[in-house]
Write an enzyme that holds these catalytic residues in place. Structure first.
Site, mmCIF file in Angstrom:
data_model
loop_
_atom_site.group_PDB
_atom_site.id
_atom_site.type_symbol
_atom_site.label_atom_id
_atom_site.label_comp_id
_atom_site.label_asym_id
_atom_site.label_seq_id
_atom_site.Cartn_x
_atom_site.Cartn_y
_atom_site.Cartn_z
ATOM 1 C CE1 TYR A 25 -3.528 2.837 0.982
ATOM 2 C CE2 TYR A 25 -1.830 3.313 2.550
ATOM 3 C CZ TYR A 25 -2.779 3.614 1.775
ATOM 4 O OH TYR A 25 -3.539 5.104 2.126
ATOM 5 C CB SER A 107 -4.613 10.494 6.711
ATOM 6 O OG SER A 107 -5.729 10.102 5.582
ATOM 7 C CG HIS A 276 -2.717 11.368 -3.716
ATOM 8 N ND1 HIS A 276 -3.462 12.085 -3.221
ATOM 9 C CD2 HIS A 276 -2.633 10.048 -2.957
ATOM 10 C CE1 HIS A 276 -4.054 11.496 -2.190
ATOM 11 N NE2 HIS A 276 -3.651 10.363 -1.905
#
Length: 388
Positions: A25, A107, A276
């Site tokens: 991830y 986040s 990103h």
């Protein structure tokens, strides 16, 4: 204990210790991963000018980001699922950032909640917001960040729809991990990670579960999040959120000069030049290539920060020398967290600080505030000349 001299040392330890789905991830981009790769490789094209016979004593890396004093111009970027890289990961990363003297950004998709992090820290942190279709939830989320004393709101603009990341789909990414035969086999080799996870109650998305109607457990979360990112997000809505927040606002995900100008017009306190981490639009230019055109477009109208691709102190130095007022590390601190917990995040920051300090000195500068383009050798047409 292995000797840690660079971020790659932490990355290797992270890979050995963390379950495959969570390592993947962090260490992946969308589609072919071209932009993900070039975010780092394009830094190699920028060279530093060595200077000699200058006074290198009494050096300082101290600076400011949106008026906040920082030990060095580096913030911890918002990273989803940080609490799956290491038990209570967001709390540990926030503590390390506080000890070191740099901002931590939590986040929306964190494992530890806003309240969890606030309870275990003593100084304000920044909160990153994903805009959702559920406007009531967004309003309550912003209020929770206010109540926790967060000192800045970081609005992510480049995730209105989710880019495809092949590894996450193939691994069946979830938090906590679904116990399939392949996942169980991998988890059996990560026993230290598993023992730590058994010792915490924080294994789901703490900012969402229990705060959204119809989402009371992680089983219901996947379908909710898949439908909730707001594809209608526009500059008018950004202005509304800014007014709702009422404090410093940083707009993250700017990769185009025209968008940078619009961000300045809407009144952002800072923008973050970012793609990103190569996880959204594959085939886009690297963030470092787009930094200069964006700086030229906005001038002094808005503070410009940089994210995507930083793995060393020299990368920080190059971005600051080009004109960025601050930088963000995501994967670099996650490697440290996954490798060694809170101390690993401290180690990552120390590695970057040391390389930044020595490299700055060898370029003939004693103070990070005096660093400019004169220390760089940038290839002609680095940002590219493209047909319109």
């Amino acid at each position: 204990m292995p000797v840690i001299t660079c971020i790659d040392d932490l990355k290797r330890l992270h890979r050995r210790r963390t379950p495959r789905m969570f390592y993947d991830y962090a260490e992946s981009g969308s589609w072919t991963e071209q932009t993900f790769r070039e975010n780092t490789s394009d830094f190699d094209q920028i060279r530093l000018r060595q200077r000699v016979a200058v006074d290198m004593s009494d050096r300082s890396l101290g600076s400011e980001m949106i008026g906040q004093p920082v030990t060095m111009p580096v913030a911890l970027a918002p990273v989803g699922l940080t609490g799956m890289q290491c038990a209570d990961g967001e709390i540990k990363a926030a503590r390390a950032a506080e000890r070191f003297g740099v901002p931590f950004t939590l986040s929306t998709m964190s494992i530890c909640s806003i309240e969890d992090v606030a309870e275990h820290t003593t100084k304000p942190f920044w909160f990153q917001l994903y805009t959702m279709k559920d406007e009531d939830y967004v309003r309550r989320l912003i209020q929770r960040a206010k109540d926790a004393g967060c000192s800045a709101l970081v609005i992510t603009l480049d995730l209105q729809i989710l880019g495809q990341r092949h590894k996450d789909l193939k691994n069946g990414l979830s938090a906590p991990p679904k116990l399939t035969p392949s996942t169980i086999a991998n988890l059996m080799t990560k026993w230290a990670w598993g023992l730590e996870m058994l010792g915490t109650k924080r294994r789901g998305f703490g900012n969402i579960v229990g705060h959204v109607k119809g989402v009371s457990d992680t089983a219901q979360l996947g379908s909710w999040t898949a439908e909730q990112f707001d594809p209608k997000l526009d500059w008018a809505k950004i202005a509304q959120i800014k007014e709702m927040w009422g404090g410093p606002v940083i707009l993250k995900g700017i990769l185009d000069a025209e968008d940078a100008v619009k961000a300045a017009e809407v009144g952002a306190d800072a923008i973050v030049v970012s793609n990103h981490g190569g996880r959204q639009l594959d085939g886009a230019l690297s963030a470092i290539r787009m930094l200069d055109p964006i700086l030229q477009a906005v001038g002094d109208r808005v503070e410009v920060h940089f994210d995507s691709g930083i793995r060393s102190g020299q990368d920080v130095l190059k971005a600051i020398a080009m004109g960025a007022k601050g930088t963000y590390i995501g994967r670099a601190f996650v490697y440290g967290l996954g490798a060694m917990g809170e101390q690993g995040v401290m180690t990552a920051l120390e590695v970057i600080q040391k390389e930044l300090d020595i490299s700055m000195a060898l370029c003939g500068k004693r103070n990070i505030r005096d660093v400019g383009r004169d220390i760089l050798l940038i290839p002609e047409d680095f940002s590219g000349r493209w047909q319109g």
